[in-house]
Design a protein around this motif. Structure first.
Motif, PDB file in Angstrom:
ATOM      1  N   SER A 136       0.849  -1.248   0.115  1.00  0.00           N
ATOM      2  CA  SER A 136       0.196  -0.100   0.092  1.00  0.00           C
ATOM      3  C   SER A 136       0.704   1.245   0.071  1.00  0.00           C
ATOM      4  N   ILE A 137       2.137   1.385  -0.969  1.00  0.00           N
ATOM      5  CA  ILE A 137       2.881   2.257  -0.665  1.00  0.00           C
ATOM      6  C   ILE A 137       2.033   3.619  -1.642  1.00  0.00           C
ATOM      7  N   GLY A 138       2.151   4.765  -1.001  1.00  0.00           N
ATOM      8  CA  GLY A 138       1.379   5.783  -1.659  1.00  0.00           C
ATOM      9  C   GLY A 138       2.029   7.230  -1.372  1.00  0.00           C
ATOM     10  N   GLY A 139       1.622   8.249  -1.929  1.00  0.00           N
ATOM     11  CA  GLY A 139       2.054   9.552  -1.620  1.00  0.00           C
ATOM     12  C   GLY A 139       2.506  10.263  -2.994  1.00  0.00           C
ATOM     13  N   THR A 140       3.277  11.590  -2.781  1.00  0.00           N
ATOM     14  CA  THR A 140       3.584  12.254  -3.734  1.00  0.00           C
ATOM     15  C   THR A 140       4.885  12.572  -3.698  1.00  0.00           C
ATOM     16  N   VAL A 141       5.552  13.259  -4.846  1.00  0.00           N
ATOM     17  CA  VAL A 141       6.602  13.966  -5.082  1.00  0.00           C
ATOM     18  C   VAL A 141       6.482  15.001  -5.886  1.00  0.00           C
ATOM     19  N   THR A 142       6.780  16.244  -5.215  1.00  0.00           N
ATOM     20  CA  THR A 142       6.364  17.564  -5.883  1.00  0.00           C
ATOM     21  C   THR A 142       7.639  17.996  -6.369  1.00  0.00           C
ATOM     22  N   LEU A 143       7.970  18.393  -7.500  1.00  0.00           N
ATOM     23  CA  LEU A 143       9.359  19.019  -8.221  1.00  0.00           C
ATOM     24  C   LEU A 143       9.163  20.538  -8.424  1.00  0.00           C
ATOM     25  N   ALA A 144      10.075  21.428  -8.036  1.00  0.00           N
ATOM     26  CA  ALA A 144      10.238  22.723  -8.325  1.00  0.00           C
ATOM     27  C   ALA A 144      11.479  23.333  -7.849  1.00  0.00           C
ATOM     28  N   SER A 145      12.176  24.058  -8.386  1.00  0.00           N
ATOM     29  CA  SER A 145      13.440  24.853  -8.179  1.00  0.00           C
ATOM     30  C   SER A 145      14.524  24.120  -7.511  1.00  0.00           C
ATOM     31  N   SER A 146      14.784  22.942  -8.309  1.00  0.00           N
ATOM     32  CA  SER A 146      15.959  22.057  -7.906  1.00  0.00           C
ATOM     33  C   SER A 146      15.678  21.217  -6.886  1.00  0.00           C
ATOM     34  N   GLN A 147      14.121  21.106  -6.335  1.00  0.00           N
ATOM     35  CA  GLN A 147      13.850  20.539  -5.105  1.00  0.00           C
ATOM     36  C   GLN A 147      12.762  19.338  -5.459  1.00  0.00           C
ATOM     37  N   ALA A 148      12.849  18.458  -4.529  1.00  0.00           N
ATOM     38  CA  ALA A 148      11.700  17.582  -4.680  1.00  0.00           C
ATOM     39  C   ALA A 148      11.228  17.356  -3.192  1.00  0.00           C
ATOM     40  N   ARG A 149       9.933  17.567  -2.939  1.00  0.00           N
ATOM     41  CA  ARG A 149       9.158  17.461  -1.765  1.00  0.00           C
ATOM     42  C   ARG A 149       8.743  16.102  -1.687  1.00  0.00           C
ATOM     43  N   ALA A 164       3.662   3.868   3.742  1.00  0.00           N
ATOM     44  CA  ALA A 164       3.783   2.418   3.260  1.00  0.00           C
ATOM     45  C   ALA A 164       3.416   1.707   4.520  1.00  0.00           C
ATOM     46  N   ASN A 165       2.682   0.727   4.300  1.00  0.00           N
ATOM     47  CA  ASN A 165       2.624  -0.542   5.101  1.00  0.00           C
ATOM     48  C   ASN A 165       3.593  -1.694   5.302  1.00  0.00           C
ATOM     49  N   LEU A 166       4.107  -1.978   6.377  1.00  0.00           N
ATOM     50  CA  LEU A 166       5.198  -3.122   6.602  1.00  0.00           C
ATOM     51  C   LEU A 166       4.362  -4.170   6.525  1.00  0.00           C
ATOM     52  N   GLU A 167       4.455  -5.483   5.482  1.00  0.00           N
ATOM     53  CA  GLU A 167       3.766  -6.481   5.743  1.00  0.00           C
ATOM     54  C   GLU A 167       3.877  -7.297   6.990  1.00  0.00           C
ATOM     55  N   GLN A 168       5.058  -7.184   7.612  1.00  0.00           N
ATOM     56  CA  GLN A 168       5.285  -7.731   8.876  1.00  0.00           C
ATOM     57  C   GLN A 168       4.508  -7.061   9.919  1.00  0.00           C
ATOM     58  N   GLY A 169       3.950  -5.967   9.660  1.00  0.00           N
ATOM     59  CA  GLY A 169       3.214  -5.039  10.700  1.00  0.00           C
ATOM     60  C   GLY A 169       3.720  -3.763  11.026  1.00  0.00           C
ATOM     61  N   GLY A 170       3.006  -2.776  10.887  1.00  0.00           N
ATOM     62  CA  GLY A 170       3.555  -1.477  11.192  1.00  0.00           C
ATOM     63  C   GLY A 170       3.422  -0.577  10.098  1.00  0.00           C
ATOM     64  N   ARG A 171       3.844   0.597  10.081  1.00  0.00           N
ATOM     65  CA  ARG A 171       3.735   1.558   9.122  1.00  0.00           C
ATOM     66  C   ARG A 171       5.152   2.473   8.930  1.00  0.00           C
ATOM     67  N   VAL A 172       5.482   2.960   7.595  1.00  0.00           N
ATOM     68  CA  VAL A 172       6.582   3.539   7.655  1.00  0.00           C
ATOM     69  C   VAL A 172       6.208   4.890   6.776  1.00  0.00           C
ATOM     70  N   THR A 173       6.601   6.258   7.040  1.00  0.00           N
ATOM     71  CA  THR A 173       6.377   7.216   6.413  1.00  0.00           C
ATOM     72  C   THR A 173       7.755   7.892   6.063  1.00  0.00           C
ATOM     73  N   ALA A 174       7.590   8.564   4.907  1.00  0.00           N
ATOM     74  CA  ALA A 174       8.750   9.481   4.588  1.00  0.00           C
ATOM     75  C   ALA A 174       8.230  10.900   4.332  1.00  0.00           C
ATOM     76  N   THR A 175       8.869  11.866   4.794  1.00  0.00           N
ATOM     77  CA  THR A 175       8.341  13.246   4.374  1.00  0.00           C
ATOM     78  C   THR A 175       9.652  14.236   4.712  1.00  0.00           C
ATOM     79  N   GLY A 176       9.623  14.975   3.398  1.00  0.00           N
ATOM     80  CA  GLY A 176      11.026  15.979   3.664  1.00  0.00           C
ATOM     81  C   GLY A 176      11.294  16.507   2.165  1.00  0.00           C
ATOM     82  N   THR A 177      12.210  17.364   1.990  1.00  0.00           N
ATOM     83  CA  THR A 177      12.734  17.833   0.855  1.00  0.00           C
ATOM     84  C   THR A 177      14.297  17.218   0.229  1.00  0.00           C
ATOM     85  N   VAL A 178      14.349  17.027  -0.743  1.00  0.00           N
ATOM     86  CA  VAL A 178      15.730  16.672  -1.332  1.00  0.00           C
ATOM     87  C   VAL A 178      16.137  17.707  -2.222  1.00  0.00           C
ATOM     88  N   GLU A 179      17.392  18.129  -2.095  1.00  0.00           N
ATOM     89  CA  GLU A 179      17.985  19.044  -2.887  1.00  0.00           C
ATOM     90  C   GLU A 179      18.586  18.478  -4.171  1.00  0.00           C
TER      91      GLU A 179
END
Length: 91
Positions: free
Chosen positions: A50-63, A68-83
């Protein structure tokens, strides 16, 4: 690649990208949306579902805003900006 350790990826990604100006990373903008994807890493035995989300590109950055859900149980998230910057050839 070794089929035993190669990652397996499945799912849907939609793109709405624009290049305005000279061909360079800073000229790219838009959105990438991922929905219902899966990623299996056989080596460590990790599966994301169930991986889902967005990547927004602008001004040499990716937001990044992904989850996603871990099949073994739990949830993982990633939020931030990459230059990003344009690659240069070294001689």
């Amino acid at each position: 690649m070794n089929a035993v350790v190669s990652p397996r990826v499945a799912g849907t990604a939609t793109f709405d990208l624009r290049i305005q100006g000279r061909p360079a990373i800073e000229s790219v903008s838009g959105n990438i949306a991922i929905q219902g994807a899966t990623l299996t890493l056989p080596g460590p035995g990790v599966s994301l579902t169930s991986i889902g989300g967005t990547v927004t590109l602008a001004s040499s950055q990716a937001r990044v805003d992904m989850a996603a859900n871990l099949e073994q149980g739990g949830r993982v998230t990633a939020t931030g900006t990459v230059e990003a910057s344009s690659a240069r050839v070294l001689r």
